[in-house]
Design a protein around this motif. Structure first.
Motif, short mmCIF file in Angstrom:
data_model
loop_
_atom_site.label_atom_id
_atom_site.label_comp_id
_atom_site.label_asym_id
_atom_site.label_seq_id
_atom_site.Cartn_x
_atom_site.Cartn_y
_atom_site.Cartn_z
N GLY A 84 3.07 -9.81 2.65
CA GLY A 84 3.14 -11.15 2.11
C GLY A 84 4.17 -11.30 1.02
N GLU A 85 4.37 -12.53 0.57
CA GLU A 85 5.36 -12.82 -0.47
C GLU A 85 5.02 -12.12 -1.79
OE1 GLU A 85 7.31 -17.11 0.55
OE2 GLU A 85 5.37 -17.15 -0.44
N ILE A 86 3.76 -11.76 -1.98
CA ILE A 86 3.33 -11.13 -3.22
C ILE A 86 3.85 -9.70 -3.33
CG2 ILE A 86 1.14 -10.06 -2.50
CD1 ILE A 86 1.71 -12.32 -5.59
N ALA A 87 4.47 -9.18 -2.28
CA ALA A 87 4.98 -7.80 -2.28
C ALA A 87 5.85 -7.52 -3.51
CB ALA A 87 5.76 -7.51 -1.00
N GLY A 88 6.63 -8.49 -3.95
CA GLY A 88 7.52 -8.30 -5.09
C GLY A 88 6.80 -8.00 -6.39
N LEU A 89 5.48 -8.24 -6.42
CA LEU A 89 4.70 -7.99 -7.64
C LEU A 89 4.08 -6.61 -7.68
CD1 LEU A 89 3.67 -9.71 -10.15
CD2 LEU A 89 1.59 -10.09 -8.81
N LEU A 90 4.05 -5.92 -6.56
CA LEU A 90 3.27 -4.69 -6.43
C LEU A 90 4.15 -3.46 -6.65
CD1 LEU A 90 1.22 -5.75 -3.29
CD2 LEU A 90 0.74 -6.19 -5.70
N LYS A 91 3.79 -2.66 -7.64
CA LYS A 91 4.67 -1.57 -8.06
C LYS A 91 4.00 -0.20 -8.13
CE LYS A 91 7.96 -4.52 -8.48
NZ LYS A 91 8.95 -4.59 -7.37
N GLU A 92 2.73 -0.07 -7.72
CA GLU A 92 2.10 1.25 -7.77
C GLU A 92 1.01 1.38 -6.71
OE1 GLU A 92 0.09 1.97 -11.50
OE2 GLU A 92 -0.37 -0.15 -11.76
N VAL A 93 0.79 2.64 -6.31
CA VAL A 93 -0.25 2.97 -5.34
C VAL A 93 -1.46 3.47 -6.11
CG1 VAL A 93 -0.85 4.48 -3.40
CG2 VAL A 93 1.48 3.56 -3.59
N LEU A 94 -2.63 2.88 -5.82
CA LEU A 94 -3.85 3.21 -6.54
C LEU A 94 -5.03 3.28 -5.56
CD1 LEU A 94 -3.41 0.73 -9.53
CD2 LEU A 94 -3.28 3.23 -9.68
N SER A 130 7.06 5.60 3.21
CA SER A 130 8.26 4.75 3.22
C SER A 130 7.88 3.27 3.24
CB SER A 130 9.14 5.08 4.41
OG SER A 130 8.44 4.92 5.64
N TYR A 131 6.79 2.94 3.89
CA TYR A 131 6.29 1.56 3.95
C TYR A 131 5.84 1.13 2.54
CZ TYR A 131 3.86 -2.30 6.52
OH TYR A 131 3.44 -3.51 7.03
N GLN A 132 5.04 1.98 1.89
CA GLN A 132 4.59 1.65 0.54
C GLN A 132 5.77 1.58 -0.44
OE1 GLN A 132 1.56 4.74 0.05
NE2 GLN A 132 -0.06 3.21 0.35
N GLN A 133 6.74 2.47 -0.28
CA GLN A 133 7.91 2.44 -1.16
C GLN A 133 8.72 1.17 -0.94
OE1 GLN A 133 8.63 4.84 -3.61
NE2 GLN A 133 9.97 3.15 -4.25
N ARG A 134 8.81 0.72 0.30
CA ARG A 134 9.55 -0.51 0.59
C ARG A 134 8.90 -1.71 -0.10
NH1 ARG A 134 11.98 -4.29 0.65
NH2 ARG A 134 13.11 -5.38 2.32
N ILE A 135 7.57 -1.71 -0.16
CA ILE A 135 6.87 -2.78 -0.89
C ILE A 135 7.19 -2.69 -2.37
CG2 ILE A 135 4.61 -3.66 -1.57
CD1 ILE A 135 3.60 -2.76 1.21
N MET A 136 7.14 -1.49 -2.93
CA MET A 136 7.41 -1.32 -4.36
C MET A 136 8.85 -1.70 -4.71
SD MET A 136 5.23 2.02 -5.56
CE MET A 136 5.57 3.12 -4.18
N ASP A 137 9.75 -1.57 -3.76
CA ASP A 137 11.16 -1.92 -3.99
C ASP A 137 11.44 -3.41 -3.74
OD1 ASP A 137 11.68 0.74 -4.55
OD2 ASP A 137 12.44 1.19 -2.53
N ALA A 138 10.46 -4.12 -3.21
CA ALA A 138 10.68 -5.52 -2.82
C ALA A 138 10.83 -6.43 -4.04
CB ALA A 138 9.53 -6.01 -1.95
N ASN A 139 11.54 -7.53 -3.83
CA ASN A 139 11.59 -8.57 -4.85
C ASN A 139 10.93 -9.84 -4.32
OD1 ASN A 139 13.51 -10.07 -3.31
ND2 ASN A 139 15.18 -8.87 -4.19
#
Length: 310
Positions: free
Chosen positions: A276-286, A203-212
């Protein structure tokens, strides 16, 4: 001497010492992939830290580090463990490592404080540290008041030791920008939250992927202890109360246990999910190895394509 030569690492990248998250589970894979994995010593006992160090060594024989949060009351014990276990690198935050530098130096430990101001960087250099990480307020967790773009070149100009940049790194473009500003390497926290090996809940990783781009919030500025996290109901309420000068006790009721709720329970509404503010750029787990290799291959491609037209 480059930061890679100084530390014996392949890629000039440190994994940020994220509270309750930076354990052997992420530090080991980052080091094995050629970066510098870092165990976050904050909140650990002497035995906890010793166990984490040994677990990293079971995973990799490559260099790694331990971060010391210098406000911790048991720092003396943690430093003893670091020396006994022959940890090669220590990063520090939340204070001055001055009292520990002679013993760490005598043990051959490289000391690299995280700084948020030029004044602090200059002071650390005068104490004989090996390098500094200049971290701007774009970063997640505890932050200063100056942006990376402004802070980094000023720190680079003020000291002669190697400087790494932190805050706002999410892809190769930002790595190239750090180098353009004078950094010899980078420290990355939020991006490594998206590593497969990172132990945070889905859920934490998904919240990052959903961030803007505007989805983080800074709380604690009034108390001079600002922290950047993913915005949620609890933190927005905290910010409102803080602005209204609510008593400390009322604010503490909201946040007590909130880091654990995010990191262990995956509670994204009443937990403090630092990012961080860069969260809005991150869209996948690798995998961590893929994240590192992609960062630097992208950065090289960006650097080759750069032209200045006027």
């Amino acid at each position: 001497m480059s930061i890679c030569q100084l530390l014996g690492i392949e890629y000039p990248i440190f994994q940020g010492a994220m509270a309750r998250i930076a354990t052997h589970k992420i530090a080991g894979p980052v080091s094995e992939a050629g970066g510098l994995g870092i165990i976050g010593g904050g909140g650990m006992s002497r035995d906890d830290l010793r166990e984490e160090i040994r677990l990293v060594r079971e995973f990799t024989d490559k260099p790694f580090g331990v971060n010391l949060m210098l406000q911790m009351p048991n720092c003396d014990e943690l430093v003893d463990v670091i020396i006994e276990e022959k940890v090669p690198v220590v990063t520090t935050g939340a204070g001055s490592p001055a009292r520990y530098i002679p013993a760490l130096k005598a043990a051959g430990v490289k000391i690299i404080p995280v700084v948020a101001s030029v004044r602090h960087a200059v002071k650390m250099e005068s104490l004989g540290v090996d390098a500094v990480v200049a971290e701007g307020q774009e970063a997640g967790g505890h932050i200063g008041s100056t942006s990376t773009m402004a802070l980094l070149p000023q720190v680079v100009d003020a000291v002669k030791i190697p400087v790494l940049g932190a805050g706002g790194v999410g892809d190769g473009r930002s790595v190239a920008a750090m180098y353009a500003l004078g950094a010899q390497g980078i420290q990355v926290g939020t991006l490594f939250l998206m590593a497969e090996e990172c132990s945070i809940p889905a859920s934490y990783q998904q919240r990052i992927m959903d961030a803007n781009d505007t989805d983080t919030i800074v709380t604690g500025r009034e108390a001079k202890d600002p922290v950047r996290s993913l915005s949620n109901t609890m933190l927005r309420k905290f910010a409102e109360l803080e602005e209204a000068n609510a008593p400390h006790e009322e604010l503490e009721k909201l946040t007590v246990g909130s880091l654990s709720r995010a990191v262990y329970d995956g509670d994204m509404e009443t937990g403090s999910a630092m990012a961080g503010e860069i969260a809005g750029l991150l869209k996948e787990v690798l995998p961590a190895k893929v994240l590192i290799e992609r960062l630097f291959s992208e950065a090289e491609a960006v650097a080759k394509q750069l032209t200045i037209k006027y």
